[in-house]
Design an enzyme around this catalytic site. Sequence first.
Site, PDB file in Angstrom:
ATOM      1  N   LYS A 238     -11.666  -1.933  -6.662  1.00  0.00           N
ATOM      2  CA  LYS A 238     -11.108  -0.772  -5.771  1.00  0.00           C
ATOM      3  C   LYS A 238     -11.616  -0.447  -4.566  1.00  0.00           C
ATOM      4  O   LYS A 238     -11.837   0.593  -3.953  1.00  0.00           O
ATOM      5  CB  LYS A 238     -11.185   0.641  -6.466  1.00  0.00           C
ATOM      6  CG  LYS A 238     -10.705   0.731  -8.017  1.00  0.00           C
ATOM      7  CD  LYS A 238      -9.681  -0.148  -8.408  1.00  0.00           C
ATOM      8  CE  LYS A 238      -8.355   0.542  -7.493  1.00  0.00           C
ATOM      9  NZ  LYS A 238      -7.331  -0.380  -7.670  1.00  0.00           N
ATOM     10  N   THR A 239     -11.881  -1.778  -3.753  1.00  0.00           N
ATOM     11  CA  THR A 239     -12.391  -1.678  -2.394  1.00  0.00           C
ATOM     12  C   THR A 239     -11.325  -2.616  -1.551  1.00  0.00           C
ATOM     13  O   THR A 239     -11.631  -2.777  -0.346  1.00  0.00           O
ATOM     14  CB  THR A 239     -13.590  -2.310  -2.104  1.00  0.00           C
ATOM     15  OG1 THR A 239     -13.787  -3.667  -2.733  1.00  0.00           O
ATOM     16  CG2 THR A 239     -14.725  -1.385  -3.178  1.00  0.00           C
ATOM     17  N   GLY A 240     -10.181  -2.661  -2.115  1.00  0.00           N
ATOM     18  CA  GLY A 240      -9.449  -3.761  -1.067  1.00  0.00           C
ATOM     19  C   GLY A 240      -9.273  -5.260  -1.309  1.00  0.00           C
ATOM     20  O   GLY A 240      -8.986  -5.958  -0.395  1.00  0.00           O
ATOM     21  N   THR A 241      -9.996  -5.797  -2.449  1.00  0.00           N
ATOM     22  CA  THR A 241     -10.208  -7.174  -2.437  1.00  0.00           C
ATOM     23  C   THR A 241      -8.996  -7.745  -2.917  1.00  0.00           C
ATOM     24  O   THR A 241      -8.851  -9.048  -2.346  1.00  0.00           O
ATOM     25  CB  THR A 241     -11.403  -7.416  -3.485  1.00  0.00           C
ATOM     26  OG1 THR A 241     -10.934  -6.851  -4.798  1.00  0.00           O
ATOM     27  CG2 THR A 241     -12.625  -6.877  -3.388  1.00  0.00           C
ATOM     28  N   THR A 242      -8.084  -7.205  -3.460  1.00  0.00           N
ATOM     29  CA  THR A 242      -6.714  -8.023  -3.695  1.00  0.00           C
ATOM     30  C   THR A 242      -6.170  -8.117  -2.339  1.00  0.00           C
ATOM     31  O   THR A 242      -5.344  -9.110  -2.284  1.00  0.00           O
ATOM     32  CB  THR A 242      -6.010  -6.924  -4.745  1.00  0.00           C
ATOM     33  OG1 THR A 242      -6.710  -7.085  -5.987  1.00  0.00           O
ATOM     34  CG2 THR A 242      -4.483  -7.702  -4.837  1.00  0.00           C
TER      35      THR A 242
ATOM     36  N   SER B 221     -10.265   6.593  -6.051  1.00  0.00           N
ATOM     37  CA  SER B 221      -9.109   5.205  -6.562  1.00  0.00           C
ATOM     38  C   SER B 221      -9.326   4.955  -7.933  1.00  0.00           C
ATOM     39  O   SER B 221      -8.200   4.468  -8.558  1.00  0.00           O
ATOM     40  CB  SER B 221      -9.473   4.219  -5.246  1.00  0.00           C
ATOM     41  OG  SER B 221      -8.597   3.208  -5.798  1.00  0.00           O
TER      42      SER B 221
END
Length: 402
Positions: free
Chosen positions: A286-290, A384
């Site tokens: 939930k930190t934008g890794t995707t 998130s």
Amino acid sequence: ITFFFLFQSLLNAQNKLRNLVPNFTFNLGFSGKFYHTGTDDEDIGDDMLLQHRNEFWWFPHMWSHMQPHLFHNVTVLAEQMRLNMIFAQEHGIPTDMGYAVAPHHSGVYPIHSQLYEAWKSVWGIKVTSTEEYPHLRPARYRKGFIHNGIKVLPRQTCGLFTHTIFYNEYPGGSRELDRSIRGGELFLTLLLNPISIFMTHLSNYGNDRLGLYTFESLVKFVQCWTQLRLQTLPPVQLAEKYFQIFPEERDPLWQNPCNDKRHKDIWSKEKTCDRLPKFLVIGPQKTGTTALFFFLTLHPAITSNFPSPVTFEEIQFFNGQNYHRGIDWYMEFFPFPSNASTDFMFEKSATYFDTEVVAKRAAALLPHAKIISVLINPVERAYSWYQVCVAHLGEGVLLLGI
């Protein structure tokens, strides 16, 4: 006559050692292709061993003593093993010990997955051994592990090889051998390892050859100067005992085969360490890794792993249920690079951030890899994650931590 005395010496040595070590039994390997292919004298020796086959334990080598990592097709490898099995059945060699040894340690470590599959399908192998895990030296650090249901025990060296046959011809002089036995390296090996497996060649047994002298002298010295009680167990029981003593060793630590020349020499030439990633995106969730993953794949010189049918873009190798599958399985997620010096392969698994074992495992296999982590305000991350839980579990979710 020569082979008669060699065989008789081998049998006498076993009986002598049984007086010192209960149940001591030589475990002899066989490669059936070489049966009756020597001189008349050597063929007599083959027949004498088979006549007394029930006096020994037996383990299968390869049919023609070829290294398993040279076989890239598991079906072809299994067929070679079946030829050896047919030979054993035709000559009444008992093969129910559940133990096998690969020629030159090939395929055991570094893992050649085809070997393990063929061993299980043809022989029902449960135990093997190698000197190579985690490295040959220092010997005192050798460990066991379990892969694909087969227990791998650490094998020890004793200083005897094909050419070290006679006492006065021992490398460095006979004093070196006696020093090793009487308080030196060989003695310490036996003293410091609760379970020891030694392997030497048949050429060391017979008349005044060193195999007989070395092990009888070693056992007598140990019994004279220590209170150790030595005993012998069949391979399967030995493995069970080993992992009772060292349960923490069950899970292996996969290392980069290209960092050790010996390992690289017994690793398939069809495999390459260039297929391993050069950097990892480790999360957290939930930190934008995707999003970062997809942005990176837009760069023409950066290549991601192939997607997983279970975990999508994440392999989740180093942290969880996939690690035991081995590096062959891991590398299948990456293409062969068109240019190893300029192509950058990577993988992203957000679950790597918060698992203690990941750092140790990743450093062992990818010691030079760069690490990327994305950090954001923990309150935003918690919110998130809450939204994800609500979407998947419903409104009644309780947020326990961030």
